[in-house]
Design an enzyme around this catalytic site. Structure first.
Site, PDB file in Angstrom:
ATOM      1  N   SER A 187      13.933   2.945   0.001  1.00  0.00           N
ATOM      2  CA  SER A 187      12.853   2.039   0.414  1.00  0.00           C
ATOM      3  C   SER A 187      11.679   2.013  -0.567  1.00  0.00           C
ATOM      4  O   SER A 187      11.419   2.992  -1.259  1.00  0.00           O
ATOM      5  CB  SER A 187      12.375   2.406   1.826  1.00  0.00           C
ATOM      6  OG  SER A 187      12.005   3.753   1.915  1.00  0.00           O
ATOM      7  N   VAL A 269      15.573  -1.785 -10.863  1.00  0.00           N
ATOM      8  CA  VAL A 269      16.215  -0.623 -10.221  1.00  0.00           C
ATOM      9  C   VAL A 269      17.506  -1.067  -9.524  1.00  0.00           C
ATOM     10  O   VAL A 269      18.554  -0.423  -9.636  1.00  0.00           O
ATOM     11  CB  VAL A 269      15.243   0.065  -9.231  1.00  0.00           C
ATOM     12  CG1 VAL A 269      15.957   1.111  -8.394  1.00  0.00           C
ATOM     13  CG2 VAL A 269      14.067   0.696  -9.978  1.00  0.00           C
ATOM     14  N   GLU A 293      16.971  -6.426  -1.448  1.00  0.00           N
ATOM     15  CA  GLU A 293      15.931  -7.461  -1.498  1.00  0.00           C
ATOM     16  C   GLU A 293      14.958  -6.987  -2.571  1.00  0.00           C
ATOM     17  O   GLU A 293      14.412  -5.886  -2.477  1.00  0.00           O
ATOM     18  CB  GLU A 293      15.256  -7.632  -0.139  1.00  0.00           C
ATOM     19  CG  GLU A 293      16.227  -7.930   1.013  1.00  0.00           C
ATOM     20  CD  GLU A 293      17.157  -9.115   0.770  1.00  0.00           C
ATOM     21  OE1 GLU A 293      16.803 -10.010  -0.013  1.00  0.00           O
ATOM     22  OE2 GLU A 293      18.268  -9.124   1.342  1.00  0.00           O
ATOM     23  N   CYS A 327       6.021  -8.516  -1.747  1.00  0.00           N
ATOM     24  CA  CYS A 327       7.045  -9.169  -2.578  1.00  0.00           C
ATOM     25  C   CYS A 327       6.845 -10.679  -2.521  1.00  0.00           C
ATOM     26  O   CYS A 327       7.197 -11.396  -3.443  1.00  0.00           O
ATOM     27  CB  CYS A 327       8.416  -8.793  -2.080  1.00  0.00           C
ATOM     28  SG  CYS A 327       8.552  -8.949  -0.314  1.00  0.00           S
TER      29      CYS A 327
HETATM   30  P1  NAD Z   1      10.736   0.418  -6.945  1.00  0.00           P
HETATM   31  O1  NAD Z   1      11.932  -0.352  -7.325  1.00  0.00           O
HETATM   32  O2  NAD Z   1       9.943   1.069  -8.015  1.00  0.00           O
HETATM   33  O3  NAD Z   1      11.149   1.612  -5.940  1.00  0.00           O
HETATM   34  C1  NAD Z   1      11.934   1.369  -4.785  1.00  0.00           C
HETATM   35  C2  NAD Z   1      12.663   2.666  -4.420  1.00  0.00           C
HETATM   36  O4  NAD Z   1      13.593   2.968  -5.467  1.00  0.00           O
HETATM   37  C3  NAD Z   1      11.712   3.873  -4.337  1.00  0.00           C
HETATM   38  O5  NAD Z   1      12.151   4.713  -3.295  1.00  0.00           O
HETATM   39  C4  NAD Z   1      11.883   4.549  -5.679  1.00  0.00           C
HETATM   40  O6  NAD Z   1      11.632   5.936  -5.659  1.00  0.00           O
HETATM   41  C5  NAD Z   1      13.347   4.269  -5.989  1.00  0.00           C
HETATM   42  N1  NAD Z   1      13.649   4.280  -7.422  1.00  0.00           N
HETATM   43  C6  NAD Z   1      12.827   3.974  -8.455  1.00  0.00           C
HETATM   44  N2  NAD Z   1      13.499   4.076  -9.627  1.00  0.00           N
HETATM   45  C7  NAD Z   1      14.767   4.429  -9.312  1.00  0.00           C
HETATM   46  C8  NAD Z   1      15.934   4.677 -10.086  1.00  0.00           C
HETATM   47  N3  NAD Z   1      15.943   4.574 -11.406  1.00  0.00           N
HETATM   48  N4  NAD Z   1      17.072   5.000  -9.425  1.00  0.00           N
HETATM   49  C9  NAD Z   1      17.096   5.089  -8.074  1.00  0.00           C
HETATM   50  N5  NAD Z   1      16.006   4.881  -7.308  1.00  0.00           N
HETATM   51  C10 NAD Z   1      14.864   4.562  -7.913  1.00  0.00           C
HETATM   52  O7  NAD Z   1       9.827  -0.539  -6.043  1.00  0.00           O
HETATM   53  P2  NAD Z   1       8.379  -0.278  -5.413  1.00  0.00           P
HETATM   54  O8  NAD Z   1       7.378  -0.229  -6.497  1.00  0.00           O
HETATM   55  O9  NAD Z   1       8.420   0.827  -4.422  1.00  0.00           O
HETATM   56  O10 NAD Z   1       8.185  -1.634  -4.567  1.00  0.00           O
HETATM   57  C11 NAD Z   1       7.781  -2.812  -5.160  1.00  0.00           C
HETATM   58  C12 NAD Z   1       8.958  -3.693  -5.501  1.00  0.00           C
HETATM   59  O11 NAD Z   1       9.701  -3.981  -4.333  1.00  0.00           O
HETATM   60  C13 NAD Z   1       8.516  -5.046  -6.048  1.00  0.00           C
HETATM   61  O12 NAD Z   1       9.379  -5.429  -7.085  1.00  0.00           O
HETATM   62  C14 NAD Z   1       8.663  -5.971  -4.846  1.00  0.00           C
HETATM   63  O13 NAD Z   1       8.810  -7.331  -5.177  1.00  0.00           O
HETATM   64  C15 NAD Z   1       9.867  -5.393  -4.194  1.00  0.00           C
HETATM   65  N6  NAD Z   1       9.936  -5.745  -2.774  1.00  0.00           N
HETATM   66  C16 NAD Z   1      10.801  -6.719  -2.401  1.00  0.00           C
HETATM   67  C17 NAD Z   1      10.871  -7.117  -1.070  1.00  0.00           C
HETATM   68  C18 NAD Z   1      11.814  -8.210  -0.635  1.00  0.00           C
HETATM   69  O14 NAD Z   1      12.003  -8.379   0.565  1.00  0.00           O
HETATM   70  N7  NAD Z   1      12.398  -8.947  -1.551  1.00  0.00           N
HETATM   71  C19 NAD Z   1      10.044  -6.492  -0.128  1.00  0.00           C
HETATM   72  C20 NAD Z   1       9.189  -5.482  -0.541  1.00  0.00           C
HETATM   73  C21 NAD Z   1       9.142  -5.110  -1.871  1.00  0.00           C
END
Ligand code: NAD
Length: 543
Positions: A187, A269, A293, A327
């Site tokens: 998440s 990611v 998403e 997002c």
């Molecule tokens: P993120 O991708 O940095 O992190 C999401 C999750 O992935 C976190 O738990 C993180 O620790 C983990 N993660 C990060 N790097 C990883 C890797 N290399 N391998 C495995 N896991 C890894 O995202 P964030 O900064 O937490 O959230 C913001 C992002 O989420 C934005 O891009 C936003 O647009 C997106 N988002 C999309 C929606 C949607 O419904 N489309 C909703 C909310 C957020």
């Protein structure tokens, strides 16, 4: 077990409380904030229902006041991921065999606990931990979370009711089995509701889960587990671990029983995980479900008949609420030259009144961005725009991380439509505007359509119905959630099922039947009542 075809309690969207001065909810929330701000929390992982602590304690600090220590969480490692998988697999047989009404009752009870006795707690941890103001927290951590849990139950019933036809002497049935193995829920930091749903939705359908939250949203993740336990969720159904993303995927994507990924977060990611799962595909017992998403470069497109005040309001709310860290937040706008000056004047008026600061002061519309990495990236984007001949900062453009990670709402005017901040997701309170000549609308629409990889949300503004029809069809593939004369944020469960296409995700619409269908593997049973005893068909008989 007593049997019946049960009718669910009435399911409606949770009403949003106002938190206006003098209301009981405001008093209770302020008390809870004061209590949590005093407390020294100690947050363990939860594996197989047990609290797991390690020697690696990490600080929890509010983004709007990084000098303040709220407490610690216990960071785990590979071994905790393995423990969580074992716990999920151990819990699976009993959980998948449990009657649907018991699973439903657990999530309905959790929703009622959040709506009632835990409402202030959910808001307070989300406000302090993720730097949301009271309203932004109420619509996320309380209302949307409750809506997810309640509507998932309703949608599970709709799925179970989807049954095949039968012919005389035969009864066909569809068994909506959960997937074989365990699900990995991963998440993001920005929505408590999404974090709760990533594990909650597959669990409701009979799956068991390993859940890794964002390191900046651990306070709220722990509270979700606490309430689910109180609601009756058995040990091991959802296992919460705090580990690095790569550490988690290293173990999980090499496990034979990995059955599905439920992800929300950035596109990069997701893409890298999809690649790893593809590479490892022969290791798995079944083809894993991959639901993600992801990012957005969400737009506001105003057409020459648009109302400048409406467009300005959509910009102020759509781009800057929750510091643009939704997002769905508008991060690029195409404004026709005939309404640009007026639109800018209204946005400047709005932003001159918008206050930025800590969450405890309810008059602050804007709070801090999530962490220092995000702050530095956003500050650099502002500095680059100030230095670029292709851009101009026309509003805001200031920032300060001395006490908290504050970026003031900023409007960049791009001189060229392919300026970097017109294309790439920044995830902060920065909106880039490209002003176009109304006669160039066709080229501008082409640019909107083709200049980013994303297709999450988009909003058009026009008072010409022919134009509304034209834009709606011309921009069909540019957004999974499309808004006409409204801001592109604020989707409500059961009203605007949410998700995007292209690089914005698999578009499985969280909170809807479509999402829940990804967590089941239907089995069709044909039962024959009077079974054939002669292999011959009549056409083979002699005349
Ligand atoms: P993120 O991708 O940095 O992190 C999401 C999750 O992935 C976190 O738990 C993180 O620790 C983990 N993660 C990060 N790097 C990883 C890797 N290399 N391998 C495995 N896991 C890894 O995202 P964030 O900064 O937490 O959230 C913001 C992002 O989420 C934005 O891009 C936003 O647009 C997106 N988002 C999309 C929606 C949607 O419904 N489309 C909703 C909310 C957020």
């Amino acid at each position: 077990m007593p049997k019946g075809v049960y009718k669910l309690p009435d399911i409606k969207n949770e009403p949003i409380l106002s938190y206006a001065p003098g209301t009981a909810e405001r008093v209770s929330l302020k008390q809870k904030l004061a209590e949590l701000n005093k407390g020294e929390v100690d947050i363990p992982m939860i594996i197989d229902g047990k609290e797991v602590r390690t020697n690696d304690k990490r600080d929890i600090r509010p983004p709007h006041n990084h000098q303040q220590l709220l407490g610690h969480y216990h960071q785990g490692d590979n071994s905790h991921v393995k423990m969580a998988i074992d716990a999920a697999l151990k819990a699976k047989p009993a959980w998948e065999a449990m009657s649907w009404e018991s699973r439903a009752a657990i999530f309905l009870k959790a929703a009622d606990l959040i709506a009632g006795p835990y409402r202030s707690d959910f808001n307070a941890v989300t406000m302090i931990g993720q730097s949301k103001n009271a309203f932004q927290s109420e619509i996320d951590a309380v209302c949307e979370l409750i809506d997810f849990y309640r509507y998932n139950v309703k949608n599970m019933m709709e799925i179970y009711k989807m049954q095949p036809n039968s012919s005389p002497g035969v009864w066909n049935r569809m068994v909506w089995r959960p997937l074989e193995g365990f699900i990995f829920a991963l998440s993001p930091f920005n929505f408590t509701s999404i974090a709760a749903n990533l594990g909650g939705a597959p669990a409701l359908m009979g799956n068991t889960i390993v859940w890794k939250p964002s390191k900046t949203a651990i306070y709220s993740a722990y509270l979700i587990m606490k309430v689910l336990k109180e609601a009756g969720l058995p040990d091991g159904v959802i296992n919460l671990v705090y580990v690095g993303g790569r550490e988690a995927t290293e173990v999980i994507f090499n496990h034979r029983d990995f059955a599905g990924l439920h992800f929300t977060g950035s596109t990069a990611v997701f893409n890298s995980m999809w690649g790893t799962i593809g590479k490892n595909i022969s290791k798995y017992k079944s083809y894993p479900r991959i639901v993600g998403e992801t990012g957005g470069k969400d737009y506001i497109f105003a057409e020459e008949t648009a109302d400048a005040k409406q467009v300005a309001t959509a910009i102020t709310r759509g781009a800057f609420e929750y510091q643009g860290q939704k997002c769905s937040a508008a991060s690029r706008a195409f404004i026709p030259s005939n309404i640009w000056e007026e639109t800018l004047k209204f946005v400047k008026e709005d932003l001159s009144k918008v206050k930025t600061g800590v969450v405890e002061d309810f008059s602050n519309f804007v709070n801090a961005v999530i962490d220092e990495d995000s702050f530095d990236k956003l500050a650099k984007a502002i500095d680059d725009a100030k230095a670029s001949p292709d851009a101009e900062v026309v509003c805001g453009g200031t920032y300060d991380k001395s006490t908290g990670y504050f970026i003031h709402p900023t409007l960049i005017q791009a001189k060229t439509p392919d300026y970097i901040t017109m294309k790439e997701e920044l995830f902060g309170p920065i909106l880039t505007v490209y002003v176009y000549e109304p006669k160039d609308i066709e080229q501008t629409l082409d640019i909107l359509d083709s200049s980013t990889d994303y297709a999450l949300t988009g909003a058009i503004f026009s008072s010409d119905r022919y134009m509304i029809e034209k834009l709606t069809s011309r921009l069909m593939h540019t957004a999974g959630n499309f808004y006409i004369n409204d801001k592109p944020t604020g989707a409500v469960v059961d009203q605007q099922p949410f998700g995007g296409g292209r690089g914005s995700g698999t578009n499985d619409k969280a909170g809807s039947v479509l999402n829940l269908l990804r967590w089941v593997s239907p089995q069709c049973i044909k039962e024959t009542f009077v079974t054939a005893t002669d292999y011959m068909y009549p056409n083979f008989l002699e005349e």
